[in-house]
Write a protein that holds these residues in place. Structure first.
Motif, short mmCIF file in Angstrom:
data_model
loop_
_atom_site.label_atom_id
_atom_site.label_comp_id
_atom_site.label_asym_id
_atom_site.label_seq_id
_atom_site.Cartn_x
_atom_site.Cartn_y
_atom_site.Cartn_z
N ASP A 90 0.85 -1.18 0.00
CA ASP A 90 0.00 0.00 0.00
C ASP A 90 0.89 1.24 0.00
N ALA A 91 0.93 1.93 -1.11
CA ALA A 91 1.78 3.12 -1.26
C ALA A 91 1.43 4.21 -0.25
N ALA A 92 0.19 4.21 0.24
CA ALA A 92 -0.22 5.22 1.22
C ALA A 92 0.47 4.99 2.56
N ARG A 93 0.94 3.77 2.79
CA ARG A 93 1.57 3.44 4.08
C ARG A 93 3.09 3.55 4.05
N GLY A 94 3.67 3.72 2.86
CA GLY A 94 5.12 3.84 2.79
C GLY A 94 5.62 3.65 1.38
N ALA A 95 6.93 3.82 1.22
CA ALA A 95 7.56 3.73 -0.10
C ALA A 95 7.76 2.28 -0.50
N GLY A 96 7.63 2.03 -1.78
CA GLY A 96 7.82 0.69 -2.31
C GLY A 96 9.21 0.14 -2.04
N ARG A 97 10.20 0.97 -2.19
CA ARG A 97 11.58 0.52 -1.95
C ARG A 97 11.75 0.08 -0.49
N GLY A 98 11.23 0.83 0.43
CA GLY A 98 11.31 0.48 1.84
C GLY A 98 10.59 -0.82 2.14
N TRP A 99 9.44 -1.03 1.49
CA TRP A 99 8.68 -2.26 1.68
C TRP A 99 9.48 -3.46 1.20
N ILE A 100 10.12 -3.33 0.05
CA ILE A 100 10.93 -4.41 -0.52
C ILE A 100 12.10 -4.74 0.40
N TYR A 101 12.79 -3.71 0.86
CA TYR A 101 13.93 -3.94 1.75
C TYR A 101 13.48 -4.56 3.08
N SER A 102 12.30 -4.18 3.55
CA SER A 102 11.82 -4.77 4.81
C SER A 102 11.46 -6.24 4.62
N VAL A 103 10.95 -6.62 3.44
CA VAL A 103 10.67 -8.03 3.17
C VAL A 103 11.96 -8.84 3.25
N VAL A 104 13.02 -8.34 2.64
CA VAL A 104 14.31 -9.04 2.66
C VAL A 104 14.85 -9.09 4.09
N ARG A 105 14.77 -7.99 4.79
CA ARG A 105 15.27 -7.95 6.17
C ARG A 105 14.52 -8.95 7.05
N HIS A 106 13.21 -8.98 6.96
CA HIS A 106 12.42 -9.91 7.77
C HIS A 106 12.73 -11.36 7.39
N GLN A 107 12.90 -11.61 6.11
CA GLN A 107 13.23 -12.97 5.66
C GLN A 107 14.59 -13.39 6.23
N ALA A 108 15.55 -12.47 6.25
CA ALA A 108 16.88 -12.78 6.79
C ALA A 108 16.81 -13.01 8.30
N LEU A 109 16.05 -12.19 8.99
CA LEU A 109 15.92 -12.37 10.44
C LEU A 109 15.24 -13.71 10.75
#
Length: 184
Positions: free
Chosen positions: A69-88
């Motif tokens: 949801d672009a209203a909740r944040g930037a697409g790039r940040g969302w993508i990086y958070s998916v990778v970060r959560h997957q790594a954690l």
């Protein structure tokens, strides 16, 4: 040549992924794949695991792109958070694994070759554990049972016990410390 992050439209790529455009996912990988691998590598500290994390993250991005949801944040940040959560998650999973070579496994099997003695020791330990659990207050005992017998997460325990998440975490920490001391 990949675009610079300022010119690359992450939101549009995620929208295209949500519509089933495989080329959009490929463009995303071309744009940020090496940076995302670096994020995963900094967390898991093993290249082979980081590569698996990146693969799983891209699969997750593909499947969950419609939830962005672009209203909740930037697409790039969302993508990086998916990778970060997957790594954690991978890191948490690897903490539960115990690495042992064949010689170590053979030695462990030989050490526990007597099933009668093993059963006796198990019964004795279970009796001590039961006694130690009975000495805990109900909140700590219930939290530990939910976590280790039922396999509940912290948030699931909080919902079951109708208690704040922070309290559940504290009960588990203090309850396990008391059990270690009692069993010691």
């Amino acid at each position: 040549m990949p675009n610079t992050p300022e010119l690359f439209d992450y939101n549009a790529v995620l929208a295209a992924c949500a519509q089933g455009d495989q080329q959009a996912l490929h463009r995303l990988y071309q744009q940020d794949g090496r940076h995302l691998l670096g994020v995963a590598l900094r967390i898991v500290r093993r290249r082979d695991v980081a590569e698996d994390v990146l693969h799983d993250a891209f699969v997750s991005i593909w499947h969950k792109a419609a939830s962005f949801d672009a209203a909740r944040g930037a697409g790039r940040g969302w993508i990086y958070s998916v990778v970060r959560h997957q790594a954690l998650n991978a890191l948490r999973g690897s903490e539960r694994e115990v690495q042992a070579d064949a010689d170590t496994l053979d030695a462990l099997q030989e050490a526990h070759a007597d099933p009668v003695m093993e059963q006796f020791e198990l019964q004795a330990s279970m009796g001590r554990l039961q006694d130690c659990l009975e000495h805990l207050d109900s909140a700590k005992r219930n939290s530990i049972v939910c976590a280790y017998v039922d396999g509940c997460s912290h948030s699931e325990i909080a919902a079951r016990l109708n208690a704040p998440l922070g309290s559940v975490k504290a009960w588990l920490k203090r309850g396990l410390a008391a059990l270690r001391e009692c069993m010691g």
